[in-house]
Write a protein that holds these residues in place. Structure first.
Motif, mmCIF file in Angstrom:
data_model
loop_
_atom_site.group_PDB
_atom_site.id
_atom_site.type_symbol
_atom_site.label_atom_id
_atom_site.label_comp_id
_atom_site.label_asym_id
_atom_site.label_seq_id
_atom_site.Cartn_x
_atom_site.Cartn_y
_atom_site.Cartn_z
ATOM 1 N N GLY A 110 1.103 -1.212 -0.285
ATOM 2 C CA GLY A 110 0.324 0.030 0.021
ATOM 3 C C GLY A 110 1.278 1.340 -0.182
ATOM 4 N N ASP A 111 2.032 1.330 -0.320
ATOM 5 C CA ASP A 111 3.200 2.476 -0.374
ATOM 6 C C ASP A 111 3.430 3.530 -1.422
ATOM 7 O OD1 ASP A 111 3.371 1.850 2.862
ATOM 8 O OD2 ASP A 111 4.797 0.477 2.576
ATOM 9 N N LEU A 112 3.316 2.273 -3.250
ATOM 10 C CA LEU A 112 3.362 2.965 -3.610
ATOM 11 C C LEU A 112 3.074 3.679 -4.507
ATOM 12 C CD1 LEU A 112 4.799 2.174 -6.406
ATOM 13 C CD2 LEU A 112 2.621 1.299 -7.004
ATOM 14 N N ASP A 113 2.090 5.027 -4.239
ATOM 15 C CA ASP A 113 1.903 5.807 -4.282
ATOM 16 C C ASP A 113 2.493 6.908 -2.815
ATOM 17 O OD1 ASP A 113 -0.194 5.753 -5.898
ATOM 18 O OD2 ASP A 113 -2.104 6.042 -4.731
ATOM 19 N N ALA A 114 3.061 6.753 -2.256
ATOM 20 C CA ALA A 114 3.522 7.512 -1.306
ATOM 21 C C ALA A 114 4.540 7.792 -1.500
ATOM 22 C CB ALA A 114 3.147 7.110 0.047
ATOM 23 N N ALA A 115 5.460 6.283 -2.116
ATOM 24 C CA ALA A 115 6.699 6.339 -2.351
ATOM 25 C C ALA A 115 6.537 7.100 -3.461
ATOM 26 C CB ALA A 115 7.193 4.587 -3.060
ATOM 27 N N ARG A 116 5.727 7.384 -4.878
ATOM 28 C CA ARG A 116 6.304 8.084 -5.411
ATOM 29 C C ARG A 116 6.752 9.524 -5.716
ATOM 30 N NH1 ARG A 116 1.411 4.891 -9.644
ATOM 31 N NH2 ARG A 116 3.356 2.884 -10.350
ATOM 32 N N GLU A 117 5.378 9.726 -4.497
ATOM 33 C CA GLU A 117 5.506 11.420 -4.323
ATOM 34 C C GLU A 117 6.535 11.579 -3.455
ATOM 35 O OE1 GLU A 117 2.699 13.941 -1.124
ATOM 36 O OE2 GLU A 117 1.742 11.512 -1.745
ATOM 37 N N GLY A 118 7.082 10.475 -2.431
ATOM 38 C CA GLY A 118 7.953 11.251 -1.976
ATOM 39 C C GLY A 118 9.294 11.544 -2.579
ATOM 40 N N LEU A 119 9.142 10.280 -3.581
ATOM 41 C CA LEU A 119 10.686 10.369 -4.838
ATOM 42 C C LEU A 119 10.287 11.736 -6.070
ATOM 43 C CD1 LEU A 119 12.881 9.490 -5.902
ATOM 44 C CD2 LEU A 119 11.676 8.341 -7.592
ATOM 45 N N ASP A 120 9.272 12.409 -6.057
ATOM 46 C CA ASP A 120 8.971 13.621 -6.888
ATOM 47 C C ASP A 120 9.478 14.384 -6.167
ATOM 48 O OD1 ASP A 120 8.437 11.698 -9.231
ATOM 49 O OD2 ASP A 120 5.981 12.304 -8.132
ATOM 50 N N THR A 121 8.666 14.811 -4.645
ATOM 51 C CA THR A 121 9.531 15.427 -4.005
ATOM 52 C C THR A 121 11.027 15.840 -4.010
ATOM 53 O OG1 THR A 121 7.793 15.434 -2.685
ATOM 54 C CG2 THR A 121 8.842 16.768 -1.954
ATOM 55 N N LEU A 122 11.781 15.266 -3.137
ATOM 56 C CA LEU A 122 13.324 14.518 -3.481
ATOM 57 C C LEU A 122 13.801 14.854 -4.454
ATOM 58 C CD1 LEU A 122 15.772 12.540 -3.418
ATOM 59 C CD2 LEU A 122 15.826 13.555 -1.452
ATOM 60 N N LEU A 123 12.753 14.912 -6.041
ATOM 61 C CA LEU A 123 13.757 15.409 -7.297
ATOM 62 C C LEU A 123 13.182 16.169 -7.341
ATOM 63 C CD1 LEU A 123 13.449 12.201 -9.566
ATOM 64 C CD2 LEU A 123 15.645 12.447 -8.631
ATOM 65 N N ALA A 124 12.255 17.299 -6.685
ATOM 66 C CA ALA A 124 12.299 18.436 -6.720
ATOM 67 C C ALA A 124 13.231 19.110 -6.025
ATOM 68 C CB ALA A 124 11.141 18.455 -6.498
ATOM 69 N N GLN A 125 13.123 19.084 -4.820
ATOM 70 C CA GLN A 125 14.003 19.792 -3.795
ATOM 71 C C GLN A 125 14.895 19.419 -3.000
ATOM 72 O OE1 GLN A 125 10.840 19.563 -0.162
ATOM 73 N NE2 GLN A 125 12.570 17.962 0.651
ATOM 74 N N GLY A 126 15.830 18.233 -3.851
ATOM 75 C CA GLY A 126 16.418 18.271 -3.180
ATOM 76 C C GLY A 126 16.911 17.012 -2.473
ATOM 77 N N ASN A 127 18.172 16.680 -2.155
ATOM 78 C CA ASN A 127 18.419 16.112 -0.635
ATOM 79 C C ASN A 127 18.640 17.116 0.551
ATOM 80 O OD1 ASN A 127 21.383 16.517 -0.867
ATOM 81 N ND2 ASN A 127 21.344 14.513 -1.735
ATOM 82 N N GLY A 128 19.008 16.547 1.632
ATOM 83 C CA GLY A 128 19.741 17.376 2.662
ATOM 84 C C GLY A 128 20.688 18.317 2.448
ATOM 85 N N ALA A 129 21.585 17.819 1.453
ATOM 86 C CA ALA A 129 23.235 18.802 1.686
ATOM 87 C C ALA A 129 23.088 19.512 0.603
ATOM 88 C CB ALA A 129 24.105 17.717 0.757
ATOM 89 N N ARG A 130 21.599 19.327 -0.713
ATOM 90 C CA ARG A 130 21.385 20.637 -1.437
ATOM 91 C C ARG A 130 20.699 21.721 -0.401
ATOM 92 N NH1 ARG A 130 16.763 20.771 -6.387
ATOM 93 N NH2 ARG A 130 16.113 22.763 -6.272
#
Length: 364
Positions: A319-339
């Motif tokens: 039941g995690d696929l949508d949440a994982a997609r959203e999380g990855l999209d957010t990560l690619l948009a805002q970057g990780n902690g280093a950015r």
């Protein structure tokens, strides 16, 4: 449904100067004095007095795990605040620091054995424990997740600064951590018997103290019936930590299914896996990563989306696929902690202000 637990190491800092403070003993004394049953087995001391570790309870629901990560961070901040310091989910200190080793017998042995390599280890990681049904299944998982672990490192990268300078890495923590002689990727084991024999042989050399020092990127936990994935920086944002945990569980489940179906693991050598980890540490999700299957460079976004595709069935079943997609999209948009840390420095011109902002982000 496999349970998942997370261990996070946090940096204790002065709320005004941003400099690390060796107050873990005082914070743990406040935890004990507070008497909250939920915190008694959550917080622990670490190698350095400037660090505080917490461990969540095993969870099957990822929303619940994410909520517990936030709660533990907020409780750590509350206890630290009672003695005049703050906590920050930073994998290295942006400001210069002289680490203070916690002096018990084990840590004294480490300091004597490894010298400056020990004194440099004021770094904060995130470990994800995923339940497995047996050591045989666990070792089969270890053999099959190896090439995918650098992608988790890229997502989590949160240590761009070292002793006041930009390291030019997204995860300099991982480069420091690899100074331990037992750290890093592993060869294929093939069976639980071979795994345990290798660890026993490593301990028998006397170079490492015990099996707890098998600091592999992923290993069988010596305390729990879990695979422990240890490759990630502590994540600046709790949402990124939840994404890493979600992907880690899906990688374990996918690997276990491949093993049960008779699929062979990728046979990349340790030398290639080290290059993949170096690339992930250097640029994170900003530029290119080595693809886990081909070990050739591709845009990081494509590699991370292939990771999502690789584990999509396991994510969907949990039941995690949508949440994982959203999380990855957010990560690619805002970057990780280093950015985020580099953007904060560009905006404020001050590493002290970077730390102050990260103290706030830690609890969100």
């Amino acid at each position: 449904m496999r349970t998942v637990g997370v261990e996070e190491e946090l940096l204790l800092v002065d709320p005004d100067s941003g400099e690390p403070r060796a107050l873990s003993g005082a914070v743990l004394a406040r935890v004990e004095a507070d008497g909250a049953d939920t915190d008694q087995d959550v917080f622990e001391k670490e190698l350095f007095g400037q660090m505080l570790e917490f461990a969540t309870h095993p969870q099957t629901d990822m929303a619940a795990l994410g909520a517990e990560i936030v709660r533990c961070r907020q409780e750590a901040a509350r206890h630290a605040g009672e003695i005049g310091c703050a906590v920050a989910a930073l994998a290295t200190s942006p400001l210069p620091v002289s680490p203070t080793i916690t002096m018990n017998r084990r840590y004294r042995w480490l300091a004597d054995q490894y010298g400056i390599a020990t004194r440099d280890q004021l770094v904060c990681g995130m470990h994800v424990h995923v339940a497995v049904h047996s050591d045989e299944e666990g070792v089969a998982v270890l053999d099959r997740v190896r090439p995918w672990l650098p992608a988790l490192l890229a997502i989590s990268g949160n240590s761009p600064f070292w002793q006041g300078d930009d390291s030019c890495y997204d995860s300099y923590r991982s480069r420091v951590w690899d100074r331990w002689p037992s750290a890093g990727p592993t060869e294929l084991f093939g069976s639980a018997e071979r795994y345990h024999r290798l660890v026993a042989d490593m301990v028998a050399t006397g170079v490492i103290l015990d099996e707890k020092m098998a600091y592999f990127d992923a290993r069988l936990s010596e305390r729990y019936p879990t695979v422990e994935i240890r490759v990630a920086d502590v994540c600046l944002r709790a949402g990124t930590a939840r994404l890493v945990a979600m992907l880690a569980r899906a990688l374990v489940e996918t690997a276990a299914r491949e093993w049960r179906a008779g699929g062979a693991p990728p046979d990349h050598g340790v030398s290639l896996l080290r290059l993949a980890a170096w690339q992930a540490a250097r640029t994170g999700p900003r530029q290119e990563l080595l693809h886990p299957l081909t070990m050739r460079r591709l845009p990081a976004g494509a590699v991370l989306r292939d990771l999502l595709g690789h584990v999509a069935d396991a994510l969907a079943d949990a039941g995690d696929l949508d949440a994982a997609r959203e999380g990855l999209d957010t990560l690619l948009a805002q970057g990780n902690g280093a950015r985020t840390q580099r953007e904060l420095l560009e905006r404020t011109g001050s590493l002290r202000k970077v730390v102050s902002a990260c103290v706030r982000l830690t609890q969100e």
